[in-house]
Scaffold this motif. Structure first.
Motif, PDB file in Angstrom:
ATOM      1  N   PRO A 298      -8.922   6.431  -2.020  1.00  0.00           N
ATOM      2  CA  PRO A 298      -7.537   6.384  -2.503  1.00  0.00           C
ATOM      3  C   PRO A 298      -6.564   5.783  -1.500  1.00  0.00           C
ATOM      4  O   PRO A 298      -5.451   5.433  -1.861  1.00  0.00           O
ATOM      5  CB  PRO A 298      -7.216   7.860  -2.766  1.00  0.00           C
ATOM      6  N   ARG A 299      -6.960   5.674  -0.224  1.00  0.00           N
ATOM      7  CA  ARG A 299      -5.978   5.178   0.744  1.00  0.00           C
ATOM      8  C   ARG A 299      -6.488   3.896   1.399  1.00  0.00           C
ATOM      9  O   ARG A 299      -6.386   3.695   2.603  1.00  0.00           O
ATOM     10  CB  ARG A 299      -5.679   6.215   1.811  1.00  0.00           C
ATOM     11  N   SER A 300      -7.076   3.034   0.567  1.00  0.00           N
ATOM     12  CA  SER A 300      -7.701   1.842   1.133  1.00  0.00           C
ATOM     13  C   SER A 300      -6.692   0.727   1.383  1.00  0.00           C
ATOM     14  O   SER A 300      -7.020  -0.272   1.999  1.00  0.00           O
ATOM     15  CB  SER A 300      -8.794   1.336   0.200  1.00  0.00           C
ATOM     16  N   GLY A 301      -5.454   0.874   0.921  1.00  0.00           N
ATOM     17  CA  GLY A 301      -4.494  -0.225   1.051  1.00  0.00           C
ATOM     18  C   GLY A 301      -4.266  -0.627   2.489  1.00  0.00           C
ATOM     19  O   GLY A 301      -4.319  -1.814   2.840  1.00  0.00           O
TER      20      GLY A 301
ATOM     21  N   LEU B  28      -5.051  -3.568   8.500  1.00  0.00           N
ATOM     22  CA  LEU B  28      -5.789  -3.501   9.762  1.00  0.00           C
ATOM     23  C   LEU B  28      -6.745  -4.682   9.894  1.00  0.00           C
ATOM     24  O   LEU B  28      -6.886  -5.285  10.958  1.00  0.00           O
ATOM     25  CB  LEU B  28      -6.570  -2.191   9.837  1.00  0.00           C
ATOM     26  N   LEU B  29      -7.385  -4.988   8.772  1.00  0.00           N
ATOM     27  CA  LEU B  29      -8.341  -6.101   8.796  1.00  0.00           C
ATOM     28  C   LEU B  29      -7.620  -7.406   9.156  1.00  0.00           C
ATOM     29  O   LEU B  29      -8.088  -8.189   9.997  1.00  0.00           O
ATOM     30  CB  LEU B  29      -9.003  -6.209   7.423  1.00  0.00           C
ATOM     31  N   LEU B  30      -6.458  -7.624   8.538  1.00  0.00           N
ATOM     32  CA  LEU B  30      -5.716  -8.859   8.811  1.00  0.00           C
ATOM     33  C   LEU B  30      -5.257  -8.900  10.267  1.00  0.00           C
ATOM     34  O   LEU B  30      -5.352  -9.937  10.937  1.00  0.00           O
ATOM     35  CB  LEU B  30      -4.510  -8.968   7.875  1.00  0.00           C
ATOM     36  N   PHE B  31      -4.779  -7.756  10.775  1.00  0.00           N
ATOM     37  CA  PHE B  31      -4.332  -7.744  12.171  1.00  0.00           C
ATOM     38  C   PHE B  31      -5.500  -7.923  13.127  1.00  0.00           C
ATOM     39  O   PHE B  31      -5.384  -8.550  14.182  1.00  0.00           O
ATOM     40  CB  PHE B  31      -3.582  -6.439  12.466  1.00  0.00           C
ATOM     41  N   SER B  32      -6.646  -7.380  12.756  1.00  0.00           N
ATOM     42  CA  SER B  32      -7.825  -7.551  13.606  1.00  0.00           C
ATOM     43  C   SER B  32      -8.232  -9.025  13.642  1.00  0.00           C
ATOM     44  O   SER B  32      -8.573  -9.572  14.693  1.00  0.00           O
ATOM     45  CB  SER B  32      -8.968  -6.697  13.073  1.00  0.00           C
ATOM     46  N   ALA B  33      -8.173  -9.668  12.468  1.00  0.00           N
ATOM     47  CA  ALA B  33      -8.456 -11.099  12.422  1.00  0.00           C
ATOM     48  C   ALA B  33      -7.443 -11.857  13.273  1.00  0.00           C
ATOM     49  O   ALA B  33      -7.791 -12.788  14.004  1.00  0.00           O
ATOM     50  CB  ALA B  33      -8.422 -11.599  10.981  1.00  0.00           C
ATOM     51  N   LEU B  34      -6.184 -11.417  13.196  1.00  0.00           N
ATOM     52  CA  LEU B  34      -5.146 -12.064  13.996  1.00  0.00           C
ATOM     53  C   LEU B  34      -5.474 -11.930  15.490  1.00  0.00           C
ATOM     54  O   LEU B  34      -5.310 -12.881  16.259  1.00  0.00           O
ATOM     55  CB  LEU B  34      -3.796 -11.422  13.686  1.00  0.00           C
ATOM     56  N   GLY B  35      -5.953 -10.743  15.872  1.00  0.00           N
ATOM     57  CA  GLY B  35      -6.320 -10.547  17.267  1.00  0.00           C
ATOM     58  C   GLY B  35      -7.382 -11.545  17.714  1.00  0.00           C
ATOM     59  O   GLY B  35      -7.276 -12.156  18.782  1.00  0.00           O
ATOM     60  N   ALA B  36      -8.388 -11.738  16.878  1.00  0.00           N
ATOM     61  CA  ALA B  36      -9.449 -12.689  17.223  1.00  0.00           C
ATOM     62  C   ALA B  36      -8.900 -14.107  17.315  1.00  0.00           C
ATOM     63  O   ALA B  36      -9.241 -14.870  18.213  1.00  0.00           O
ATOM     64  CB  ALA B  36     -10.562 -12.611  16.189  1.00  0.00           C
TER      65      ALA B  36
ATOM     66  N   ALA C 189       0.826  -1.208   0.000  1.00  0.00           N
ATOM     67  CA  ALA C 189       0.000   0.000   0.000  1.00  0.00           C
ATOM     68  C   ALA C 189       0.853   1.248   0.000  1.00  0.00           C
ATOM     69  O   ALA C 189       0.496   2.263  -0.603  1.00  0.00           O
ATOM     70  CB  ALA C 189      -0.925  -0.013   1.211  1.00  0.00           C
ATOM     71  N   LEU C 190       1.999   1.182   0.682  1.00  0.00           N
ATOM     72  CA  LEU C 190       2.864   2.357   0.727  1.00  0.00           C
ATOM     73  C   LEU C 190       3.560   2.576  -0.610  1.00  0.00           C
ATOM     74  O   LEU C 190       3.829   3.710  -1.003  1.00  0.00           O
ATOM     75  CB  LEU C 190       3.915   2.189   1.822  1.00  0.00           C
ATOM     76  N   ALA C 191       3.838   1.483  -1.303  1.00  0.00           N
ATOM     77  CA  ALA C 191       4.684   1.578  -2.477  1.00  0.00           C
ATOM     78  C   ALA C 191       3.922   1.909  -3.758  1.00  0.00           C
ATOM     79  O   ALA C 191       4.419   2.660  -4.591  1.00  0.00           O
ATOM     80  CB  ALA C 191       5.458   0.277  -2.660  1.00  0.00           C
ATOM     81  N   VAL C 192       2.727   1.346  -3.912  1.00  0.00           N
ATOM     82  CA  VAL C 192       2.088   1.473  -5.225  1.00  0.00           C
ATOM     83  C   VAL C 192       1.249   2.749  -5.305  1.00  0.00           C
ATOM     84  O   VAL C 192       0.803   3.275  -4.286  1.00  0.00           O
ATOM     85  CB  VAL C 192       1.200   0.252  -5.543  1.00  0.00           C
TER      86      VAL C 192
ATOM     87  N   ARG D  28      -2.010   5.276  -6.196  1.00  0.00           N
ATOM     88  CA  ARG D  28      -3.361   5.196  -5.661  1.00  0.00           C
ATOM     89  C   ARG D  28      -4.278   4.303  -6.485  1.00  0.00           C
ATOM     90  O   ARG D  28      -5.109   3.588  -5.944  1.00  0.00           O
ATOM     91  CB  ARG D  28      -3.957   6.587  -5.589  1.00  0.00           C
ATOM     92  N   ARG D  29      -4.107   4.364  -7.805  1.00  0.00           N
ATOM     93  CA  ARG D  29      -5.077   3.617  -8.616  1.00  0.00           C
ATOM     94  C   ARG D  29      -4.902   2.107  -8.467  1.00  0.00           C
ATOM     95  O   ARG D  29      -5.779   1.337  -8.828  1.00  0.00           O
ATOM     96  CB  ARG D  29      -4.970   4.043 -10.078  1.00  0.00           C
ATOM     97  N   LEU D  30      -3.765   1.675  -7.922  1.00  0.00           N
ATOM     98  CA  LEU D  30      -3.543   0.234  -7.754  1.00  0.00           C
ATOM     99  C   LEU D  30      -3.807  -0.241  -6.324  1.00  0.00           C
ATOM    100  O   LEU D  30      -3.528  -1.384  -5.986  1.00  0.00           O
ATOM    101  CB  LEU D  30      -2.101  -0.120  -8.146  1.00  0.00           C
ATOM    102  N   GLN D  31      -4.338   0.649  -5.488  1.00  0.00           N
ATOM    103  CA  GLN D  31      -4.541   0.280  -4.075  1.00  0.00           C
ATOM    104  C   GLN D  31      -5.412  -0.964  -3.910  1.00  0.00           C
ATOM    105  O   GLN D  31      -5.249  -1.728  -2.969  1.00  0.00           O
ATOM    106  CB  GLN D  31      -5.182   1.452  -3.327  1.00  0.00           C
ATOM    107  N   SER D  32      -6.348  -1.174  -4.835  1.00  0.00           N
ATOM    108  CA  SER D  32      -7.238  -2.331  -4.709  1.00  0.00           C
ATOM    109  C   SER D  32      -6.469  -3.638  -4.704  1.00  0.00           C
ATOM    110  O   SER D  32      -6.940  -4.651  -4.194  1.00  0.00           O
ATOM    111  CB  SER D  32      -8.246  -2.351  -5.848  1.00  0.00           C
ATOM    112  N   GLY D  33      -5.262  -3.611  -5.281  1.00  0.00           N
ATOM    113  CA  GLY D  33      -4.455  -4.823  -5.295  1.00  0.00           C
ATOM    114  C   GLY D  33      -4.209  -5.343  -3.886  1.00  0.00           C
ATOM    115  O   GLY D  33      -4.017  -6.549  -3.677  1.00  0.00           O
ATOM    116  N   ALA D  34      -4.211  -4.425  -2.908  1.00  0.00           N
ATOM    117  CA  ALA D  34      -4.006  -4.838  -1.528  1.00  0.00           C
ATOM    118  C   ALA D  34      -5.060  -5.850  -1.092  1.00  0.00           C
ATOM    119  O   ALA D  34      -4.766  -6.785  -0.335  1.00  0.00           O
ATOM    120  CB  ALA D  34      -4.045  -3.613  -0.619  1.00  0.00           C
ATOM    121  N   ALA D  35      -6.283  -5.690  -1.610  1.00  0.00           N
ATOM    122  CA  ALA D  35      -7.347  -6.628  -1.259  1.00  0.00           C
ATOM    123  C   ALA D  35      -7.010  -8.023  -1.757  1.00  0.00           C
ATOM    124  O   ALA D  35      -7.212  -9.020  -1.053  1.00  0.00           O
ATOM    125  CB  ALA D  35      -8.668  -6.160  -1.852  1.00  0.00           C
ATOM    126  N   VAL D  36      -6.455  -8.084  -2.964  1.00  0.00           N
ATOM    127  CA  VAL D  36      -6.103  -9.394  -3.521  1.00  0.00           C
ATOM    128  C   VAL D  36      -5.016 -10.047  -2.673  1.00  0.00           C
ATOM    129  O   VAL D  36      -5.088 -11.242  -2.348  1.00  0.00           O
ATOM    130  CB  VAL D  36      -5.641  -9.231  -4.980  1.00  0.00           C
TER     131      VAL D  36
END
Lengths: 482, 504
Positions: free
Chosen positions: A110-113, A118-126, A36-39, A41-49
């Motif tokens: 634009p900053r969804s990466g 956060l979602l992954l860490f939250s899942a990790l917390g659970a 997310a930091l590197a790519v 804005r238009r490629l931020q969705s890749g973070a979801a993949v």
């Protein structure tokens, strides 16, 4: 000397082998963050993949653990027993669905990466919470789960509702965190150790009021994660204000960890003298009743789902009440969590696909415009009620059976009465969809979100029909080393 | 085979529900859409299949006692749940009646509000689960079908009803679901007492896990009583019934009264009396009192109605009271009365079948009257006999059967119930006889108001029944007369269950 070093090294390697899924989540989260930091804005969705891939790998490394061996690693502070493995699978499945829902929801952000980190860490917390067999481990995973939850809830920082929900969630969380830390310190003082197996021998009923206060303080903190009385108030606000995919996540996934930790905790408390069972029974009774009564007047579907989520916690607590008294307690708890998390994510998934529409009246005639979505929402709500053969039915059946078996028949009766009350508000959503004429055009979000919602909804049916496989898998499971 | 009778309609329902929008023609409520009548034809044919299968089962039924034609497989063995279906002298007549009423109700013309696809899907689905309920030999399966039937009717009333349909549908759902949760808790109570734990009905009946006495057994009994009592319904659990009936479309009322109410009384026999006979015997007298209250109260309230459908709805409360009286007499533990008790039990079972057919016919007729006259108020009608002989003839036969005229199905059943009950509870049965007198009066008054007297100006163009209505209602009437003239055919089947049940 060398010899002990060698075996310690071996131990370390095998211990790390016990937490591969957790490591995958950590590494995946970091990779997503770097991406997310590197790519641009238009490629931020890749973070979801990438996040989806992480979840898939974590699940792939979890599944072999179903065949054992069960272990309590890191000096008995962390469990890789069957309940923890199943909890992991439930959390990962829900997380995958939420990622699929988030992808279209956050596409224009634009900053969804970082969101996916956060979602992954939250899942990790659970996940960590579900495996925690140590008080410090418990504290860390609670904080990880909560801190990420606050940010996720307030992710739409320009939306007042989202920020307000985040603040409410945070304030209540801060309060209960304090109560948790005091309680944990107190328990440590009384038992002389922080591992749950150690506390089981360390705590005696002679500790009296001190033990009761310590246990109550910790239970309140867990109640916050569960959305149980007295720390339930954030649930409807988060359901209403948080980004809809986050609402799906935060109102269900942390409960998986919290329920399992609570079940482990009560096993440690001395059965005689303290009376934790009546305490949990009272919490269960008030939680389901309050959640239901409050839901009755909601005209906002998301708030309604939030309150319904509170009441569902109340039903789940029946299993905790029955722990150790009924062999059905643990299987019914795990099955309930699976049924509940799936239905909750699917219900919010429909809301996501409907672009977050939330006024009850705007659902009028939905069955004509979007029959599949209407059917999915109906199935999840009927599952919450407990209509066979949906998953919620087998869950309620086994929960009630466990409660009766444990000598808490009145709680089962109260649960049944509450179920009847709950029909009224679930029907307030179902009825307009089928009985009224279409109010206007029904814009939807994207194929991905619709697909995720419908798939999760059909899992609710499958889990219900195939209850046998699950109950067989849950048969005879244990929570702590004996 | 039995499995096919359950799941063929359910599978067909899924197909109907998933039809492309163009075929199920529920986008534009155009009345002359060609698909509507085609869909009805297909649904009627599918709806008749379970009837044929069950007739085949009847031909193979030999009545040697116990369950026959059993089909079973594991479902959730860890919880002792299995998929088990079969028939005996109690379930066969009821399943047959169910399939018959459904076949008729599905074929019956009704205002579909431009949504034939979902309507037929729901009716077929309901047929499958209702037949399934009477055939299931596993308490868990029984409960699954029980709850599914509620959901089906809820959507039928809500989407195709009239008046304050949504409110009635919700009231129906809340009341009966409350009953079903009481039932669920009772089933769990019974289940937890079995050893090894099982939901298998035959096994529970053999084990008799809950001997009479004790709080536990009484609580389980109460759960069953409320669960079945709400559905039956017995006074004071009957208040959901009138609004549900009045606002439901005609065929749905026919199904609701004809089939769904029987689930309650069937449950009393199949579950409560079979699995907790001693506890039932203990409470037999109070149950008899409740039954008599239902009989007299239902008849009196029916008498006061000006709304045709509400009147028929309250006579259902009254008639189900007869059934309950018969069951109370049959379940009482009074030595030396086995013959009377068997008589009461066969009478009660026959009454379930007869009431299903009769009340089904009456509700379908009232649906036809509504379609032509737009109101159920009897004041608005009069003198229809001259304009609509077929409608009049069918209604008269059904009404006479309902009030218990000899030669029709209702008489045989009521005679046996009262003959049996008089031997066991003479006082109760004596008071209950009042109900017959009152129903005779109210049905005669109803016939007079609607069909006799001067014809109001606005009905001079009143159309008589169409051919589909004549055919479907005609078969119902034929059966009602058939059972009245030659009851032995059914009684022999029922007796294979009732005789051994009372220990004769």
């Amino acid at each position: 000397m060398d010899d002990t070093m060698g075996s310690a090294g071996m131990d370390m390697a095998s211990m790390l082998g016990d937490v591969i899924p957790e490591l995958v989540l950590v590494v995946g989260g970091v990779v997503v963050l770097l991406y997310a930091l590197a790519v641009p804005r238009r490629l931020q969705s890749g973070a979801a993949v990438l996040a989806l891939l992480t979840v898939a790998v974590a699940a792939a490394t979890t599944i072999p653990m179903l065949d054992g061996p069960e272990a309590y690693t890191f000096a008995e502070t962390y469990a890789r027993d069957l309940p923890a493995v199943w909890a992991k699978l439930i959390v990962l499945a829900a997380t995958a669905a939420v990622i699929a829902l988030s992808l279209p929801w956050f596409r224009s952000d634009p900053r969804s990466g970082e969101y996916y980190t956060l979602l992954l860490f939250s899942a990790l917390g659970a996940v960590l919470l579900a495996g925690a067999t140590d008080l410090k481990q418990f504290v860390v995973s609670m904080l990880l789960s909560s801190a990420t939850g606050y940010v996720l809830t307030a992710y739409h920082r320009l939306s007042r509702a989202s920020a307000e929900a985040g603040i409410k969630y945070f304030l209540l969380g801060a309060l209960t965190s304090a109560s948790m830390l005091i309680g944990v310190a107190y328990l440590f003082g009384l038992g002389g150790t922080t591992t749950l197996p150690g506390l089981r021998t360390g705590l005696t009923s002679t500790s009296g009021p001190g033990l009761a206060v310590a246990a109550a303080l910790v239970v309140v903190a867990v109640a916050f994660k569960l959305g149980a009385v007295p720390a339930h108030a954030w649930m409807p606000d988060v359901a209403e204000g948080a980004p809809a995919p986050v609402a799906a996540f935060v109102t269900s996934v942390p409960k998986v960890g919290a329920f399992l930790f609570l079940a482990r905790l009560v096993l440690v408390l001395p059965p005689d003298g303290l009376g934790w069972r009546p305490l949990v029974a009272v919490i269960a009774a008030t939680t389901m009743t309050l959640g239901n009564l409050a839901a009755l007047w909601q005209d906002d579907v998301r708030r309604l789902l939030g309150w319904s989520s509170v009441s569902q916690t109340g039903y789940g607590l029946l299993a905790i009440v029955a722990v150790q008294r009924s062999e059905l307690a643990l299987p019914s708890l795990l099955y309930f969590l699976l049924a509940y998390v799936l239905a909750n994510v699917a219900a919010f998934g429909v809301v996501v696909q409907l672009r977050g529409r939330t006024d009850r009246l705007t659902y009028a005639g939905l069955a004509r415009a979007r029959p599949l979505l209407a059917a999915t929402l109906t199935i999840t709500l009927l599952s919450f009620i407990g209509v066979p053969p949906l998953a919620g039915f087998a869950a309620k059946l086994s929960l009630f059976a466990a409660a009766i078996d444990a000598g808490y028949g009145w709680l089962a009766v109260l649960g049944a009465i509450n179920t009847v009350v709950s029909i009224a508000y679930y029907a307030r959503v179902i009825a307009p969809m089928y009985f009224d004429d279409l109010a206007g055009p029904v814009p939807v979000l994207s194929r991905t979100a619709g697909f995720a919602a419908v798939i999760t909804g059909s899992l609710v049916v499958l889990v219900g029909v195939g209850a046998e496989l699950l109950f067989r898998a849950f048969d005879g499971i244990q929570l702590l080393p004996s | 085979m039995l499995t096919l009778a359950i799941f063929l309609p359910i599978a067909a329902a899924a197909v109907f529900a998933l039809l492309p929008r163009r075929l199920r023609s529920d986008v534009d409520p155009a009345r002359d859409d060609p698909w509507t009548s085609r869909l009805r034809l297909v649904a009627s044919v599918v709806g008749a299949v379970p009837l044929l299968i069950l007739l085949g089962a009847w031909a193979r039924f030999d009545g040697g006692g116990g369950f026959e034609l059993v089909e079973s497989s594991e479902w959730i063995p860890t919880l002792g749940v299995g998929y088990r279906v079969g028939i005996d002298g109690l379930s066969l007549p009821l399943a047959l009646m169910t399939a018959f009423v459904f076949a008729v109700a599905i074929a019956y013309p009704v205002d579909l509000r431009g949504r034939p696809g979902p309507y037929y899907a729901l009716m077929l689905f309901l047929e499958g689960v209702s037949v399934g309920l009477f055939l299931s030999l596993d308490l868990f399966l029984f409960f699954v079908f029980w709850d599914l039937s509620l959901v089906g009717i809820y959507f039928l009333i809500g989407a195709w009803g009239h008046g304050d349909a949504r409110r009635s549908a919700l009231k129906f759902f809340v009341y009966t679901f409350a009953g079903s949760l009481a039932l669920l808790l009772a089933i769990l109570g019974l289940y937890l007492a079995t050893e090894p734990r099982t939901f298998d009905m035959a096994e529970i009946i053999r084990q008799q896990p809950l001997p009479a006495g004790g709080v536990y057994a009484t609580l389980v009994f109460l759960g069953f009583f409320i669960g079945f009592g709400v559905k039956t319904p017995v006074v004071p659990f009957h208040t959901w019934l009138p609004p549900a009936h009045v606002d439901a479309p005609g065929p749905a009322s026919a199904v609701l009264a004809g089939v769904l109410l029987k689930m309650g009384t069937y449950g009393f026999v199949r579950v409560l009396m079979s699995m907790q006979p001693e506890t039932f015997a203990r409470f037999a007298f109070p149950i008899g009192v409740v039954a008599v209250v239902s009989i007299v109260y239902g008849a009196l309230v029916a008498m006061a109605q000006t709304n045709l459908k509400r009147l028929i709805a309250y006579t259902s409360v009254n008639h189900m009271g007869y059934v309950m009286l018969g069951l109370a007499a049959a379940g009482a533990s009074i030595a030396g009365q086995e013959d009377a008790q068997a008589l009461a039990l066969t009478g009660a079972t026959l009454e379930m079948v007869a009431h299903g057919l009769i009340t089904g016919a009456l509700f379908l007729v009232s649906g036809s009257i509504l379609a032509r006259g737009d109101t159920y108020e009897m004041d608005a009608y009069g003198g229809l006999a001259g304009r609509a002989p077929a409608l009049t003839g069918i209604t008269v036969v059904a009404a006479f059967a309902s009030l218990g005229l000899p030669g029709l199905a209702g008489f045989v059943a009521e005679f046996q119930v009262f003959a049996g009950a008089l031997a066991v509870y003479p006082w109760l049965a004596g008071i209950g006889l009042l109900g017959i007198v009152i129903t005779a009066a109210l049905f005669l008054r109803m016939l007079q108001q609607v069909f006799l007297g001067p014809l109001p100006e606005r009905w001079t163009e009143w159309p008589d029944l169409g051919w589909i209505e004549r055919l479907t209602l005609g078969t119902l009437i034929l059966l009602i007369i058939g059972i009245g003239v030659a009851p032995a055919l059914l009684l022999d089947v029922i007796d294979t269950f009732a005789g051994p049940f009372v220990g004769r």
